[in-house]
Motif scaffolding. Structure first.
Motif, PDB file in Angstrom:
ATOM      1  N   ARG A 150      35.252  -3.644  12.660  1.00 32.44           N
ATOM      2  CA  ARG A 150      34.457  -4.872  12.644  1.00 32.44           C
ATOM      3  C   ARG A 150      34.351  -5.488  14.031  1.00 32.44           C
ATOM      4  O   ARG A 150      35.222  -5.308  14.873  1.00 32.44           O
ATOM      5  CB  ARG A 150      35.086  -5.867  11.668  1.00 32.44           C
ATOM      6  N   LEU A 201      25.894   0.476   9.719  1.00 29.05           N
ATOM      7  CA  LEU A 201      26.493  -0.830   9.957  1.00 29.05           C
ATOM      8  C   LEU A 201      25.919  -1.889   9.028  1.00 29.05           C
ATOM      9  O   LEU A 201      24.733  -1.841   8.665  1.00 29.05           O
ATOM     10  CB  LEU A 201      26.256  -1.277  11.402  1.00 29.05           C
ATOM     11  N   ALA A 242      23.582  -3.457  18.019  1.00 31.73           N
ATOM     12  CA  ALA A 242      23.940  -2.512  16.961  1.00 31.73           C
ATOM     13  C   ALA A 242      23.561  -1.088  17.341  1.00 31.73           C
ATOM     14  O   ALA A 242      24.372  -0.162  17.212  1.00 31.73           O
ATOM     15  CB  ALA A 242      23.274  -2.908  15.652  1.00 31.73           C
ATOM     16  N   LYS A 280      27.858   5.725  10.768  1.00 37.17           N
ATOM     17  CA  LYS A 280      27.282   4.652  11.598  1.00 37.17           C
ATOM     18  C   LYS A 280      26.244   3.827  10.833  1.00 37.17           C
ATOM     19  O   LYS A 280      25.221   3.422  11.372  1.00 37.17           O
ATOM     20  CB  LYS A 280      26.684   5.212  12.881  1.00 37.17           C
ATOM     21  N   PHE A 288      29.519  -7.629  12.581  1.00 32.02           N
ATOM     22  CA  PHE A 288      29.187  -6.249  12.225  1.00 32.02           C
ATOM     23  C   PHE A 288      30.394  -5.635  11.532  1.00 32.02           C
ATOM     24  O   PHE A 288      31.534  -5.868  11.936  1.00 32.02           O
ATOM     25  CB  PHE A 288      28.893  -5.405  13.470  1.00 32.02           C
ATOM     26  N   TRP A 332      25.598  -6.141   8.759  1.00 27.69           N
ATOM     27  CA  TRP A 332      25.675  -7.276   9.674  1.00 27.69           C
ATOM     28  C   TRP A 332      25.374  -8.573   8.954  1.00 27.69           C
ATOM     29  O   TRP A 332      24.849  -8.591   7.839  1.00 27.69           O
ATOM     30  CB  TRP A 332      24.730  -7.068  10.843  1.00 27.69           C
ATOM     31  N   ALA A 385      24.660   2.474  16.104  1.00 27.95           N
ATOM     32  CA  ALA A 385      24.293   2.471  14.685  1.00 27.95           C
ATOM     33  C   ALA A 385      23.179   3.472  14.405  1.00 27.95           C
ATOM     34  O   ALA A 385      22.290   3.689  15.224  1.00 27.95           O
ATOM     35  CB  ALA A 385      23.830   1.077  14.264  1.00 27.95           C
ATOM     36  N   LEU A 434      21.162  -0.261  10.220  1.00 25.04           N
ATOM     37  CA  LEU A 434      21.687  -1.625  10.237  1.00 25.04           C
ATOM     38  C   LEU A 434      21.158  -2.315   8.998  1.00 25.04           C
ATOM     39  O   LEU A 434      19.941  -2.414   8.815  1.00 25.04           O
ATOM     40  CB  LEU A 434      21.223  -2.358  11.500  1.00 25.04           C
ATOM     41  N   VAL A 485      31.599  -0.303  11.931  1.00 24.83           N
ATOM     42  CA  VAL A 485      31.537   0.152  13.323  1.00 24.83           C
ATOM     43  C   VAL A 485      32.233   1.496  13.508  1.00 24.83           C
ATOM     44  O   VAL A 485      31.769   2.345  14.263  1.00 24.83           O
ATOM     45  CB  VAL A 485      32.149  -0.916  14.257  1.00 24.83           C
TER      46      VAL A 485
END
Length: 174
Positions: free
Chosen positions: A60, A87, A119, A85, A77, A89, A125, A128, A80
């Motif tokens: 995080r 993520l 990100a 990957k 986030f 948010w 990422a 996201l 991580v």
């Protein structure tokens, strides 16, 4: 870790112990609580426990957004350290301070732009995503403006009451 600037004076930086009282004040603002998935007023002990858990968690990140050189928002986030990957948010702003400076919308746009860049460019990422209350039309419109798409809708309890949520997602290269 350096921040990703969107303008010379707009950046994300890691949150620090010295930011905690300010972050709590922003998070407890009634307008922020109203659109959050946890709506009660957070006390100092609960906030300290959250910070103790998140600050050393390699999965995080908690970042402070600075707009025109002034701290004005928080971006979180998670995922991580995940191998895929993907993520997740979230964010909130200093509603009161930005309103007083007539800078809410520019800071909000700047935060979203900086968070997306961070990100993908800093955290690597692949996707996201995040959840938003279906009634929070301004945030959904902003996400759409930045290329997020609605992936699914579902119901979730928020303080014991069912609410419709919307999961939006942005993929690298989208």
């Amino acid at each position: 870790m350096s921040g990703t600037a969107t303008r010379a004076s707009d950046a994300l930086r890691p949150a620090r112990d010295a930011d905690l009282a300010t972050i709590l004040r922003w998070r407890n603002h009634p307008q922020v609580r109203e659109v959050s998935l946890t709506r009660h007023e957070i006390g100092p002990a609960e906030h300290a426990a959250w910070w103790a858990g998140v600050r050393g968690d390699p999965d995080r990140r908690v970042l402070v957004h600075e707009h025109r050189g002034l701290p004005c928002g928080v971006v979180t986030f998670s995922g991580v350290a995940s191998p895929d990957k993907a993520l997740t948010w979230g964010f909130y702003l200093d509603v009161e301070g930005l309103d007083a400076r007539r800078a809410l919308m520019p800071a909000w746009l700047s935060l979203e732009r900086a968070a997306i860049a961070y990100a993908f460019d800093v955290l690597g990422a692949r996707t996201l995503g995040g959840e938003t209350l279906a009634t929070n039309r301004p945030v959904l419109a902003l996400h759409r403006r930045f290329g997020f798409t609605i992936v699914r809708r579902y119901e979730r309890d928020v303080d014991g009451t069912p609410h419709q949520l919307v999961w939006t997602e942005l993929s690298r290269g989208t």
